[in-house]
Design a protein around this motif. Structure first.
Motif, PDB file in Angstrom:
ATOM      1  N   LEU A  70       0.830  -1.206   0.000  1.00  0.00           N
ATOM      2  CA  LEU A  70       0.000   0.000   0.000  1.00  0.00           C
ATOM      3  C   LEU A  70       0.863   1.253   0.000  1.00  0.00           C
ATOM      4  O   LEU A  70       1.889   1.305   0.667  1.00  0.00           O
ATOM      5  CB  LEU A  70      -0.903   0.021   1.238  1.00  0.00           C
ATOM      6  CG  LEU A  70      -1.920  -1.116   1.353  1.00  0.00           C
ATOM      7  CD1 LEU A  70      -2.615  -1.064   2.699  1.00  0.00           C
ATOM      8  CD2 LEU A  70      -2.928  -1.052   0.227  1.00  0.00           C
ATOM      9  N   GLU A  89      -0.573   7.142   0.936  1.00  0.00           N
ATOM     10  CA  GLU A  89      -1.939   7.674   0.849  1.00  0.00           C
ATOM     11  C   GLU A  89      -2.970   6.584   1.143  1.00  0.00           C
ATOM     12  O   GLU A  89      -3.925   6.790   1.903  1.00  0.00           O
ATOM     13  CB  GLU A  89      -2.182   8.258  -0.542  1.00  0.00           C
ATOM     14  CG  GLU A  89      -3.572   8.807  -0.737  1.00  0.00           C
ATOM     15  CD  GLU A  89      -3.815   9.304  -2.150  1.00  0.00           C
ATOM     16  OE1 GLU A  89      -4.816  10.017  -2.330  1.00  0.00           O
ATOM     17  OE2 GLU A  89      -3.034   8.996  -3.062  1.00  0.00           O
ATOM     18  N   GLU A  90      -2.768   5.407   0.561  1.00  0.00           N
ATOM     19  CA  GLU A  90      -3.706   4.299   0.773  1.00  0.00           C
ATOM     20  C   GLU A  90      -3.712   3.848   2.228  1.00  0.00           C
ATOM     21  O   GLU A  90      -4.771   3.585   2.799  1.00  0.00           O
ATOM     22  CB  GLU A  90      -3.337   3.125  -0.134  1.00  0.00           C
ATOM     23  CG  GLU A  90      -3.563   3.398  -1.599  1.00  0.00           C
ATOM     24  CD  GLU A  90      -2.931   2.374  -2.508  1.00  0.00           C
ATOM     25  OE1 GLU A  90      -3.457   2.182  -3.622  1.00  0.00           O
ATOM     26  OE2 GLU A  90      -1.896   1.767  -2.128  1.00  0.00           O
TER      27      GLU A  90
END
Length: 80
Positions: A13, A16-17
């Protein structure tokens, strides 16, 4: 002993995720990763759950080596 595997490498990931998943700001996540700040308890619990889940997936992949071969082939196709 320091574990050299990063959370990003384990989960795949982006910053941001990960922040979105943990329901915190990107700056909170960045500061947590650098050791400058802590994150809320709920985010820590969710992160722990995520890492346990990823660890279980890795264990299953070890039990089924043909899956890794298929993933490697798939990655080669997308790289071209």
């Amino acid at each position: 002993m320091k574990d050299t595997t990063t959370i990003k490498n384990r989960t795949g990931l982006s910053q941001e995720e990960m922040a979105m998943l943990l329901r915190i700001s990107e700056s909170q996540w960045s500061m947590y990763k650098s050791g400058k700040r802590d994150i809320p308890l709920a985010a820590k619990q969710q992160l722990a759950d995520l890492l346990v889940f990823v660890q279980k997936l890795d264990k299953k992949a070890e039990d089924f080596p043909h899956i890794k071969i298929q993933e490697a082939r798939r990655e080669k196709v997308f790289e071209q």
